[in-house]
Scaffold this active site. Structure first.
Site, PDB file in Angstrom:
ATOM      1  N   ASP A 160       0.812  -1.211   0.000  1.00  0.00           N
ATOM      2  CA  ASP A 160       0.000   0.000   0.000  1.00  0.00           C
ATOM      3  C   ASP A 160       0.849   1.265   0.000  1.00  0.00           C
ATOM      4  O   ASP A 160       2.059   1.217   0.194  1.00  0.00           O
ATOM      5  CB  ASP A 160      -0.962  -0.006   1.198  1.00  0.00           C
ATOM      6  CG  ASP A 160      -0.317  -0.515   2.489  1.00  0.00           C
ATOM      7  OD1 ASP A 160       0.924  -0.525   2.570  1.00  0.00           O
ATOM      8  OD2 ASP A 160      -1.056  -0.898   3.407  1.00  0.00           O
ATOM      9  N   ASN A 162      -7.654  -3.258  14.322  1.00  0.00           N
ATOM     10  CA  ASN A 162      -9.032  -3.596  13.937  1.00  0.00           C
ATOM     11  C   ASN A 162      -9.074  -4.785  12.973  1.00  0.00           C
ATOM     12  O   ASN A 162     -10.101  -5.057  12.373  1.00  0.00           O
ATOM     13  CB  ASN A 162      -9.724  -2.379  13.307  1.00  0.00           C
ATOM     14  CG  ASN A 162      -9.032  -1.889  12.045  1.00  0.00           C
ATOM     15  OD1 ASN A 162      -8.081  -2.518  11.572  1.00  0.00           O
ATOM     16  ND2 ASN A 162      -9.498  -0.793  11.494  1.00  0.00           N
TER      17      ASN A 162
HETATM   18  C1  F6R Z   1       1.497  -1.602   6.199  1.00  0.00           C
HETATM   19  C2  F6R Z   1       0.153  -2.175   6.252  1.00  0.00           C
HETATM   20  C3  F6R Z   1      -0.644  -2.233   7.510  1.00  0.00           C
HETATM   21  C4  F6R Z   1       0.163  -2.597   8.734  1.00  0.00           C
HETATM   22  C5  F6R Z   1      -0.716  -2.632   9.979  1.00  0.00           C
HETATM   23  C6  F6R Z   1       0.090  -2.875  11.225  1.00  0.00           C
HETATM   24  O1  F6R Z   1       2.011  -1.648   4.885  1.00  0.00           O
HETATM   25  O2  F6R Z   1      -0.325  -2.559   5.252  1.00  0.00           O
HETATM   26  O3  F6R Z   1      -1.704  -3.136   7.334  1.00  0.00           O
HETATM   27  O4  F6R Z   1       0.758  -3.850   8.537  1.00  0.00           O
HETATM   28  O5  F6R Z   1      -1.373  -1.408  10.113  1.00  0.00           O
HETATM   29  O6  F6R Z   1       0.914  -1.772  11.444  1.00  0.00           O
HETATM   30  P1  F6R Z   1       2.061  -1.791  12.548  1.00  0.00           P
HETATM   31  O7  F6R Z   1       3.046  -2.805  12.107  1.00  0.00           O
HETATM   32  O8  F6R Z   1       2.648  -0.397  12.519  1.00  0.00           O
HETATM   33  O9  F6R Z   1       1.417  -2.132  13.833  1.00  0.00           O
END
Ligand code: F6R
Length: 242
Positions: free
Chosen positions: A67, A136
């Site tokens: 993303d 979530n």
């Molecule tokens: C990042 C992504 C998100 C993260 C998720 C967890 O490219 O696609 O889905 O993997 O928000 O984020 P963290 O690792 O910062 O807790």
């Protein structure tokens, strides 16, 4: 589904890195699906260490990221492109032209999403997709919804995700409100998936994803239907699983 429970973040990161390293060794021109956020940083550090030791070669590796924020340039310090350069691409011998992310500066969302799906197809699909999980239950920026989004699309970020991501920005108003993300269908087409989770704030989402009903209200739950998923999570992230 293979599930590994590690003592802490460091052990999770080392184990995750060893799976990516094995993938690169088995298929030097593999296509890695990569994630940003806090979770994979330790894994990237470990991969960089192996590259510096001379045991890992990224010269043929290709990557596609999950993303990117819409509206940010590649040079913007908050962009996922910048993050990837800082944590991995700028520290190993991957060729920049072999690294792909959605282009946040493209205003024609439909055209950009189609282009990104074509990039992934042209590369022959993703061999190993790394995922983090949101509090979530989101994966990529696939937020809880009434149905699973199939292809790469443009999303409005939820208040919960804006709240979780504001730590990377000076103020909450600076967090972009939209992002481009691979869809659930795109993610599910990866040949193998590696889901990482660390910390107690992921515990409920992880429990639901692994043991709850499969529902678009908890997007990561779809992974129960994928034939080759490895989950590596630390004790804190497993604290809701009894
Ligand atoms: C990042 C992504 C998100 C993260 C998720 C967890 O490219 O696609 O889905 O993997 O928000 O984020 P963290 O690792 O910062 O807790």
């Amino acid at each position: 589904m293979k599930i590994y429970r590690t003592v802490d973040y460091q052990e999770m990161s080392r184990m995750a890195a060893s799976i990516l390293a094995a993938q690169i060794q088995q298929k030097p021109d593999c296509v890695l699906g990569l994630a940003t956020g806090s979770t994979p940083i330790g894994m990237y550090d470990e991969l960089v260490r192996q590259y510096q030791d001379g045991t890992l070669d990224f010269s043929l590796v290709k990557s596609v990221n999950l993303d990117e924020y819409k509206g940010l340039t590649r040079e913007d310090e908050q962009s996922y492109s910048y993050f990837m350069n800082q944590h991995l691409f700028g520290r190993v011998n991957i060729h920049p032209e072999n690294t792909y992310l959605p282009d946040g500066t493209q205003t024609d969302a439909g055209a950009e999403c189609t282009r990104y799906e074509e990039v992934i197809s042209r590369l022959g699909g993703v061999d190993l997709q790394v995922l983090g999980i949101g509090r979530n239950g989101h994966i990529g920026f696939n937020e809880p919804a009434d149905s699973f989004a199939r292809a790469t699309h443009c999303v409005e970020l939820t208040p919960s995700t804006i709240d979780a991501n504001k730590r990377f920005f000076e103020k909450e108003e600076d967090v972009p409100r939209q992002a481009y993300t691979m869809g659930i269908g795109t993610i599910m087409r990866a040949r193998r998936i590696l889901l990482l989770a660390s910390g107690a704030d992921k515990a409920e989402a992880l429990r639901g994803a692994l043991y709850g009903p499969v529902t678009p209200r908890l997007p990561a739950s779809i992974l129960q239907f994928h034939p080759d998923v490895t989950v590596i999570a630390d004790e804190a992230a497993f604290s809701a699983v009894r």
